[in-house]
Design a protein around this motif. Structure first.
Motif, PDB file in Angstrom:
ATOM      1  N   GLN A  26       0.832  -1.208   0.000  1.00 49.26           N
ATOM      2  CA  GLN A  26       0.000   0.000   0.000  1.00 49.26           C
ATOM      3  C   GLN A  26       0.860   1.249   0.000  1.00 49.26           C
ATOM      4  O   GLN A  26       0.557   2.228  -0.672  1.00 49.26           O
ATOM      5  CB  GLN A  26      -0.945   0.005   1.203  1.00 49.26           C
ATOM      6  CG  GLN A  26      -1.908   1.168   1.197  1.00 49.26           C
ATOM      7  CD  GLN A  26      -2.821   1.183  -0.008  1.00 49.26           C
ATOM      8  OE1 GLN A  26      -3.421   0.171  -0.353  1.00 49.26           O
ATOM      9  NE2 GLN A  26      -2.933   2.319  -0.667  1.00 49.26           N
ATOM     10  N   SER A  27       1.954   1.215   0.739  1.00 50.38           N
ATOM     11  CA  SER A  27       2.862   2.355   0.793  1.00 50.38           C
ATOM     12  C   SER A  27       3.460   2.634  -0.585  1.00 50.38           C
ATOM     13  O   SER A  27       3.552   3.793  -1.013  1.00 50.38           O
ATOM     14  CB  SER A  27       3.968   2.086   1.800  1.00 50.38           C
ATOM     15  OG  SER A  27       4.940   3.091   1.754  1.00 50.38           O
ATOM     16  N   ASP A  30       0.834   4.193  -2.790  1.00 45.20           N
ATOM     17  CA  ASP A  30       0.652   5.600  -2.434  1.00 45.20           C
ATOM     18  C   ASP A  30       1.785   6.459  -2.997  1.00 45.20           C
ATOM     19  O   ASP A  30       1.544   7.559  -3.503  1.00 45.20           O
ATOM     20  CB  ASP A  30       0.583   5.770  -0.915  1.00 45.20           C
ATOM     21  CG  ASP A  30      -0.661   5.143  -0.309  1.00 45.20           C
ATOM     22  OD1 ASP A  30      -1.622   4.848  -1.059  1.00 45.20           O
ATOM     23  OD2 ASP A  30      -0.660   4.923   0.918  1.00 45.20           O
ATOM     24  N   ASP A  34       1.296   9.446  -5.771  1.00 42.04           N
ATOM     25  CA  ASP A  34       1.735  10.796  -5.415  1.00 42.04           C
ATOM     26  C   ASP A  34       2.870  11.304  -6.308  1.00 42.04           C
ATOM     27  O   ASP A  34       3.298  12.444  -6.162  1.00 42.04           O
ATOM     28  CB  ASP A  34       2.207  10.845  -3.962  1.00 42.04           C
ATOM     29  CG  ASP A  34       1.069  10.662  -2.974  1.00 42.04           C
ATOM     30  OD1 ASP A  34      -0.097  10.835  -3.373  1.00 42.04           O
ATOM     31  OD2 ASP A  34       1.355  10.325  -1.809  1.00 42.04           O
TER      32      ASP A  34
END
Length: 100
Positions: A26-27, A30, A34
């Motif tokens: 998930q990191s 993200d 971004d």
């Protein structure tokens, strides 16, 4: 991609095995959404329910280039994977590149 471990190359030429948690995936997603990570590798195993398109709500709206590697034998799963980078409410349409 659903991997639980990966090899990391260290500055001294050695390699070490790193354990990956579900939060790590998930990191990385993200970071990609971004614009802090330029490349995202995903598979059927690791991409269920995720969107990687150039959303109008995301900070990173650059055009996605989707390289399709080993789509498998099920066309419905390949199309579902392509749909992860091509959704409504997107700033740019993706460029699809099948690799042979």
């Amino acid at each position: 991609t659903g991997r639980s471990k990966r090899l990391i190359n260290q500055s001294d030429g050695q390699q070490r095995l790193e354990t990956r948690s579900p939060r790590t995936n998930q990191s990385e997603t993200d970071q990609f959404m971004d614009g802090r990570k330029p490349i995202l590798v995903f598979s059927d195993a690791g991409g269920t329910g995720r969107s990687y398109h150039a959303s109008l709500d995301a900070a990173f709206q650059k055009r996605r280039i989707h390289f399709l590697l080993e789509p498998g034998w099920r066309a419905d799963r390949a199309i579902q994977g392509l749909g992860r980078t091509h959704r409504t409410h997107q700033a740019n349409t993706p460029l699809f590149r099948p690799v042979t």
